[in-house]
Design a protein around this motif. Structure first.
Motif, short mmCIF file in Angstrom:
data_model
loop_
_atom_site.label_atom_id
_atom_site.label_comp_id
_atom_site.label_asym_id
_atom_site.label_seq_id
_atom_site.Cartn_x
_atom_site.Cartn_y
_atom_site.Cartn_z
N SER A 115 8.02 5.44 9.70
CA SER A 115 6.93 4.52 9.32
C SER A 115 5.68 4.77 10.16
O SER A 115 4.56 4.68 9.67
CB SER A 115 7.40 3.07 9.47
OG SER A 115 8.50 2.82 8.62
N ILE A 117 5.69 -1.60 8.60
CA ILE A 117 5.83 -2.19 9.92
C ILE A 117 6.62 -1.25 10.82
O ILE A 117 7.45 -0.46 10.36
CB ILE A 117 6.48 -3.60 9.87
CG1 ILE A 117 7.89 -3.56 9.26
CG2 ILE A 117 5.59 -4.55 9.10
CD1 ILE A 117 8.64 -4.88 9.42
N THR A 127 12.58 -0.78 8.59
CA THR A 127 12.21 -0.66 7.18
C THR A 127 13.43 -0.93 6.30
O THR A 127 14.50 -0.37 6.52
CB THR A 127 11.67 0.75 6.88
OG1 THR A 127 10.60 1.04 7.77
CG2 THR A 127 11.19 0.87 5.45
N ASP A 161 8.13 6.11 2.20
CA ASP A 161 8.82 5.78 3.45
C ASP A 161 10.09 5.03 3.07
O ASP A 161 10.08 4.22 2.16
CB ASP A 161 7.91 4.90 4.31
CG ASP A 161 8.54 4.55 5.67
OD1 ASP A 161 9.45 5.28 6.11
OD2 ASP A 161 8.12 3.55 6.27
#
Ligand SMILES: Nc1nc2c(ncn2[C@@H]2O[C@H](COP(=O)(O)OP(=O)(O)OP(=O)(O)O)[C@@H](O)[C@H]2O)c(=O)[nH]1
Ligand SMILES: [Mg+2]
Length: 293
Positions: free
Chosen positions: A20, A33, A41, A60
């Motif tokens: 991420s 985040i 995630t 992602d």
């Protein structure tokens, strides 16, 4: 002008490798985040990178793990999707991670007839000897892959990634509107900003027992009014989230609001509520309602 190129570049790797962090760095925008905790995630997030003659749809994904409960199984379904539709893989490995590599990923990436770029990440926290050893090991595990040492945090060596990807992608018209930069709605980013602050502010199982749902998102005269519910699995967790005199949840609310004001570039009015949904991580219907299929 040269022909337009477009394609899907899927970022995969173990939990905490820096997937991420890299997505955000390449996009120049905090879409996903990031925390020091593994399994930050939970969903598959598209970040759509646009130039005049290029569109890269980055995905992602959650880190690859052996699922132990329903939520983790659903998280791995997102990973399996991302192994189906890539034009190029960015495989992130953490040079500081001493645990064994994911045999599942190695096998998949060797089998799939798609270019793989291995990014050996966090070299800012390592040294030349270890780097040479790790690069050699990865060369043996996935011989077809090109290997690049980077630091997603400092940006070291990351400037070569986009041109490299461009050279590997096929000629194609764009898949998405060229002004769009993500597939996710505004409410998703609200949920995630709050979840990030919960990951950062609470210990042990608490962050993993939490799901966040934004129930109201309304803009009025330049201010965004948000009501969001933090779901936990048990009554005791509700008490911990709220904290003594409500101090803990107030801190989460303030920190999330500041991030969201930056993200949306607007003033935000954020109301948080806490509710118990017993054992939601194991309940198929709850998981579906929370967007895990
Ligand atoms: N030292 C160092 N730390 C990094 C680097 N890249 C990421 N990190 C840190 O590694 C931790 C995990 O980063 P994430 O980007 O959340 O990792 P992830 O692969 O998305 O993790 P999951 O979503 O849990 O699978 C965070 O604390 C990051 O700040 C790097 O290049 N160097
Ligand atoms: Mg992540």
């Amino acid at each position: 002008m040269s022909a337009h190129k477009a394609g899907f570049v899927n970022i995969v790797g173990k939990p905490n490798a820096g997937k991420s962090t890299l997505l955000n760095h390449l996009m120049g925008e905090k879409l996903a985040i990031v925390t020091q905790k593994a399994q930050t995630t939970r969903h598959r997030i598209f970040g759509i990178y646009n130039e005049d003659d290029l569109q890269i749809v980055f995905s992602d994904t959650p880190g690859v793990l052996d699922p132990k409960y329903g939520l983790q199984e659903k998280m791995m379904d997102f990973v399996k999707d991302s192994l189906q539709d890539a034009d190029v893989f960015l495989f992130i490995v953490d040079i500081t991670d001493r645990t064994p590599p994911s045999e599942f990923l190695i096998e998949k990436l060797n089998k799939i007839p798609v270019p793989v770029l291995i990014l050996v990440n966090k070299i800012d926290a390592s040294n030349q000897t270890d780097l040479e050893k790790v690069m050699e090991e990865w060369h043996e595990r996935i011989p077809k892959a090109e290997i690049l040492p980077i630091s997603a945090i400092t940006g070291f060596n990351t400037e070569v990634i986009l041109p490299k990807l461009k050279s590997l992608l096929p000629e194609n018209p764009p898949y998405y509107d060229k002004t769009q930069y993500t597939d996710k709605p505004e409410r998703f980013f609200v949920n995630e900003a709050i979840r990030e602050k919960i990951l950062l502010n609470y210990e042990k199982e608490i962050p993993y027992s939490v799901e966040v749902v934004t129930e109201m998102f309304k803009e009025k005269e330049g201010i965004i009014f948000i009501d969001a519910v933090i779901f936990v699995e048990r009554d005791t967790q509700k008490g911990i989230i709220i904290g003594h005199k409500g101090d803990a949840i107030k801190k989460v609310g303030t920190e999330a609001r500041l991030d969201l004001e930056k993200f949306f570039d607007k003033k935000i009015h954020l109301n948080l509520f806490v509710k118990v949904k017993k054992d939601w991580r194991k309940n198929d219907r709850d998981l579906k309602n929370f967007g895990y299929r």
